[in-house]
Design an enzyme around this catalytic site. Structure first.
Site, PDB file in Angstrom:
ATOM      1  N   LYS A 104      -0.334   7.373 -23.763  1.00  0.00           N
ATOM      2  CA  LYS A 104      -0.039   7.540 -24.777  1.00  0.00           C
ATOM      3  C   LYS A 104       1.641   6.936 -24.315  1.00  0.00           C
ATOM      4  O   LYS A 104       2.551   6.637 -24.730  1.00  0.00           O
ATOM      5  CB  LYS A 104       0.147   9.057 -25.206  1.00  0.00           C
ATOM      6  CG  LYS A 104      -1.263   9.462 -25.616  1.00  0.00           C
ATOM      7  CD  LYS A 104      -1.989   9.520 -24.044  1.00  0.00           C
ATOM      8  CE  LYS A 104      -3.740   9.879 -25.048  1.00  0.00           C
ATOM      9  NZ  LYS A 104      -4.234  11.227 -24.040  1.00  0.00           N
ATOM     10  N   HIS A 153     -18.594  15.051 -27.062  1.00  0.00           N
ATOM     11  CA  HIS A 153     -18.759  14.088 -28.571  1.00  0.00           C
ATOM     12  C   HIS A 153     -19.049  12.138 -27.850  1.00  0.00           C
ATOM     13  O   HIS A 153     -19.338  11.669 -28.332  1.00  0.00           O
ATOM     14  CB  HIS A 153     -17.879  14.415 -29.054  1.00  0.00           C
ATOM     15  CG  HIS A 153     -16.646  14.580 -27.669  1.00  0.00           C
ATOM     16  ND1 HIS A 153     -16.284  14.988 -26.477  1.00  0.00           N
ATOM     17  CD2 HIS A 153     -15.210  13.613 -27.479  1.00  0.00           C
ATOM     18  CE1 HIS A 153     -15.053  14.764 -26.189  1.00  0.00           C
ATOM     19  NE2 HIS A 153     -14.778  14.157 -26.310  1.00  0.00           N
ATOM     20  N   TYR A 165       0.543  -1.567  -0.309  1.00  0.00           N
ATOM     21  CA  TYR A 165       0.010  -0.237  -0.368  1.00  0.00           C
ATOM     22  C   TYR A 165       1.063   1.662  -0.066  1.00  0.00           C
ATOM     23  O   TYR A 165       0.402   1.922  -0.585  1.00  0.00           O
ATOM     24  CB  TYR A 165      -0.349   0.138   0.857  1.00  0.00           C
ATOM     25  CG  TYR A 165      -1.322   1.156   1.031  1.00  0.00           C
ATOM     26  CD1 TYR A 165      -2.632   0.790   0.466  1.00  0.00           C
ATOM     27  CD2 TYR A 165      -1.369   1.888   0.923  1.00  0.00           C
ATOM     28  CE1 TYR A 165      -4.263   1.554   0.667  1.00  0.00           C
ATOM     29  CE2 TYR A 165      -2.288   3.462   1.567  1.00  0.00           C
ATOM     30  CZ  TYR A 165      -3.728   3.571   0.744  1.00  0.00           C
ATOM     31  OH  TYR A 165      -5.147   4.541   0.316  1.00  0.00           O
ATOM     32  N   ALA A 173       1.733  13.979 -22.364  1.00  0.00           N
ATOM     33  CA  ALA A 173       0.789  12.828 -23.160  1.00  0.00           C
ATOM     34  C   ALA A 173       1.844  11.976 -23.895  1.00  0.00           C
ATOM     35  O   ALA A 173       2.428  10.902 -23.849  1.00  0.00           O
ATOM     36  CB  ALA A 173      -0.714  12.573 -23.553  1.00  0.00           C
ATOM     37  N   PHE A 197      -6.302  20.707 -24.712  1.00  0.00           N
ATOM     38  CA  PHE A 197      -6.603  19.136 -25.066  1.00  0.00           C
ATOM     39  C   PHE A 197      -8.407  19.050 -24.057  1.00  0.00           C
ATOM     40  O   PHE A 197      -8.030  19.900 -23.003  1.00  0.00           O
ATOM     41  CB  PHE A 197      -5.685  18.256 -24.404  1.00  0.00           C
ATOM     42  CG  PHE A 197      -6.373  16.766 -24.677  1.00  0.00           C
ATOM     43  CD1 PHE A 197      -6.874  16.336 -25.911  1.00  0.00           C
ATOM     44  CD2 PHE A 197      -7.094  15.891 -23.958  1.00  0.00           C
ATOM     45  CE1 PHE A 197      -7.148  14.886 -25.353  1.00  0.00           C
ATOM     46  CE2 PHE A 197      -7.605  15.170 -23.783  1.00  0.00           C
ATOM     47  CZ  PHE A 197      -7.473  13.949 -24.998  1.00  0.00           C
ATOM     48  N   ASP A 198      -9.250  18.349 -24.465  1.00  0.00           N
ATOM     49  CA  ASP A 198     -10.331  18.268 -24.537  1.00  0.00           C
ATOM     50  C   ASP A 198     -10.449  18.355 -22.786  1.00  0.00           C
ATOM     51  O   ASP A 198     -10.716  19.523 -22.370  1.00  0.00           O
ATOM     52  CB  ASP A 198     -11.436  17.726 -25.587  1.00  0.00           C
ATOM     53  CG  ASP A 198     -11.043  16.037 -25.482  1.00  0.00           C
ATOM     54  OD1 ASP A 198     -10.066  15.669 -24.771  1.00  0.00           O
ATOM     55  OD2 ASP A 198     -12.342  15.517 -25.156  1.00  0.00           O
ATOM     56  N   ASP A 235       1.697  19.417 -20.264  1.00  0.00           N
ATOM     57  CA  ASP A 235       0.566  18.443 -20.513  1.00  0.00           C
ATOM     58  C   ASP A 235       1.761  17.487 -21.131  1.00  0.00           C
ATOM     59  O   ASP A 235       1.556  17.670 -22.723  1.00  0.00           O
ATOM     60  CB  ASP A 235      -0.469  19.148 -21.282  1.00  0.00           C
ATOM     61  CG  ASP A 235      -1.762  18.125 -21.485  1.00  0.00           C
ATOM     62  OD1 ASP A 235      -0.875  17.198 -21.551  1.00  0.00           O
ATOM     63  OD2 ASP A 235      -2.651  18.421 -21.916  1.00  0.00           O
TER      64      ASP A 235
HETATM   65  C1  LIG Z   1      -5.088  11.437 -23.043  1.00  0.00           C
HETATM   66  C2  LIG Z   1      -4.413  13.161 -22.904  1.00  0.00           C
HETATM   67  C3  LIG Z   1      -4.787  13.687 -22.023  1.00  0.00           C
HETATM   68  C4  LIG Z   1      -6.078  13.175 -21.254  1.00  0.00           C
HETATM   69  O1  LIG Z   1      -5.336  12.090 -20.138  1.00  0.00           O
HETATM   70  P1  LIG Z   1      -6.553  10.917 -20.160  1.00  0.00           P
HETATM   71  O2  LIG Z   1      -5.323   9.407 -19.693  1.00  0.00           O
HETATM   72  O3  LIG Z   1      -7.316  10.658 -21.766  1.00  0.00           O
HETATM   73  O4  LIG Z   1      -7.285  11.343 -18.865  1.00  0.00           O
HETATM   74  C5  LIG Z   1      -4.668  14.936 -21.628  1.00  0.00           C
HETATM   75  N1  LIG Z   1      -3.829  15.982 -22.391  1.00  0.00           N
HETATM   76  C6  LIG Z   1      -3.786  14.832 -23.408  1.00  0.00           C
HETATM   77  C7  LIG Z   1      -2.902  15.824 -24.846  1.00  0.00           C
HETATM   78  C8  LIG Z   1      -3.981  14.414 -24.183  1.00  0.00           C
HETATM   79  O5  LIG Z   1      -3.148  13.648 -24.815  1.00  0.00           O
END
Ligand SMILES: *Cc1c(COP(=O)(O)O)cnc(C)c1O
Length: 458
Positions: free
Chosen positions: A258, A450, A72, A217, A124-125, A215
């Site tokens: 990613k 979406h 844990y 990813a 990002f969304d 961000d």
């Molecule tokens: C996928 C993504 C996110 C969000 O990540 P999740 O793992 O889907 O919650 C944030 N920013 C970017 C650029 C992404 O491609």
């Protein structure tokens, strides 16, 4: 003769996929209310919906899974990941979370409040969602070149420093809790941000005393483009480039689905002890204890290994080559795509492709449904449905660009699959002038519509 390019891996486990018929697909997509998210994966032949969590792990990663420590608190898997993050990005503090948006939720809980503005490059969304959910505003400062799909600018993810400065001058410092720089910029086509731009953003941000968060990813794909395209980086390793990129940031959120090459997971890392202390409280409430967040020990182990593999040039060359293999075929067929080709996906310019479908009828969605019917290929709309309604006026926000995004999962499909995708799109392209109508909305959610929207043929 020169030897052709080939993948830097071989396959030791396969998963059968079903090639459906057009009439099966017509029935299924109707039952799914013309929303590709509502399809069962068994109804999809080649799934390019997303490159998120859909990649194949390596033998090394599966090996690391077996040695995961499920304690844990204070597991060796956590320290394994922490060491990797420190080594790659240079951040001292790490909070594992269950995926990228959770990192946003935890960090923004500390930093963002009602009335704030958060400048960035085409957020990002989920990032925008978490900002707007807190009644703050995301301000897009992407360079104008990003919105011209034919412009061959090499770093279309860049922040326009002039636009950023305008935001800094317009709002008081207390109202700008952070800048979010997305690497690579997903929303504008998997487009990279240059090192020079990261340096400029950092310099300006320091002048105004505003923190910079990446961000992250697709940080490794971004580093690969810097190595390939930016002067002075050809001889640097990907790891060295990543280290320099992150020397200009105060922290990072990351969806490890990613460039972590794992199926689930994420992280939040930072250099400020004060952020870490505050974020730890939210992490414990929303995600889990600070040494696991939303992740199992085995998954943290697989992620640490994934971060190692993704920053190797051989991996990145294979990866980007496949995306460009698909993109180049489309270009050769005359199909309009975002140029230059990006890192994780090919973005088809739906407005230029389907000239007769009015924007009120969801152009990119219309193309996405056509491609599914034609070839059993699932792409995704990055257009008006994704852009949602304006939170104040509740009117549709029509983005400058309407894309059909074909995201390529990592190490998952072969180039033969890419050939099928390209041929499917070519067939539609040949009959594009006969496609005149799209869809209208029957039902939609108030935010991030979406995913669940239900559509009817126009
Ligand atoms: C996928 C993504 C996110 C969000 O990540 P999740 O793992 O889907 O919650 C944030 N920013 C970017 C650029 C992404 O491609």
């Amino acid at each position: 003769m020169e030897l052709p390019f080939a993948e830097n891996y071989r396959i030791k486990m396969v998963e059968p996929i079903y090639r459906s018929t057009r009439s099966e697909r017509e029935k299924w997509i109707h039952e799914a209310h013309y929303n590709l998210f509502n399809l069962k994966s068994s109804q999809v032949y080649i799934d390019l919906l997303t490159d998120s969590g859909t990649g194949a792990m390596s033998d090394r990663q599966w090996g690391a899974i077996m040695t995961g420590d499920e304690s844990y608190a204070g597991s060796s898997s956590f320290f394994n990941l922490k060491e990797k993050v420190q080594d790659l990005f240079g951040f001292e503090y790490l909070l594992p979370v269950h995926q990228g948006r959770a990192a946003e939720n935890v960090l923004f809980s500390v930093l963002v409040k009602e009335g704030d503005v958060v400048p960035g490059n085409s957020h990002f969304d989920t990032t925008k969602g978490h900002i707007e959910f807190r009644k703050a505003k995301a301000i897009d400062c992407t360079i104008d070149e990003a919105f011209d799909t034919e412009c061959e600018y090499l770093f279309k993810g860049n922040i326009d420093i002039r636009k950023l400065k305008l935001v800094f001058d317009k709002y008081p410092k207390e109202q700008i809790p952070l800048i979010v720089v997305t690497l690579t910029c997903n929303s504008s086509g998997g487009q990279p941000v240059s090192m020079a731009n990261l340096r400029q953003v950092s310099k300006l941000a320091k002048e105004y005393n505003i923190p910079v968060v990446y961000d992250s990813a697709r940080f490794a794909e971004n580093a690969w483009f810097i190595q390939q395209r930016e002067q002075g980086y050809r001889d640097k390793s990907i790891k060295e480039i990543v280290r320099e990129m992150y020397s200009y940031a105060d922290g990072m959120t990351m969806s490890s689905k990613k460039d972590g090459i794992v199926n689930m997971g994420g992280l939040l890392a930072m250099s400020h002890a004060e952020w870490y202390e505050k974020a730890s409280v939210f992490n414990i409430m929303y995600e889990g204890f600070v040494t696991y967040g939303g992740m199992a020990g085995r998954d943290m182990n697989a992620l640490a290994t994934g971060l190692d593999e993704v920053t190797e040039s051989e991996y990145l060359e294979t990866r980007i080559n496949q995306v460009h293999y698909l993109g180049q075929q489309l270009i050769d067929y005359g199909i309009p795509v975002q140029r230059p080709l990006g890192g994780h996906a090919v973005f088809v310019d739906a407005k230029k492709f389907l000239k007769h479908v009015p924007k009120e009828e969801y152009i990119a969605q219309t193309l996405a449904v056509e491609l599914y019917l034609e070839a059993g290929v699932r792409g995704v709309e990055v257009g008006t449905l994704l852009a949602d309604r304006d939170p104040e006026t509740h009117l549709n926000r029509y983005p400058k660009l309407e894309f059909l995004r074909l995201a390529v999962p990592r190490r998952t499909y072969t180039n033969n699959h890419m050939d099928v995708v390209a041929a499917g799109l070519k067939n539609i392209f040949d009959r594009r002038n006969r496609i005149k109508h799209g869809f209208k909305i029957e039902h939609e959610a108030p935010i991030m519509r979406h995913f669940t929207v239900e559509l009817k043929k126009y």
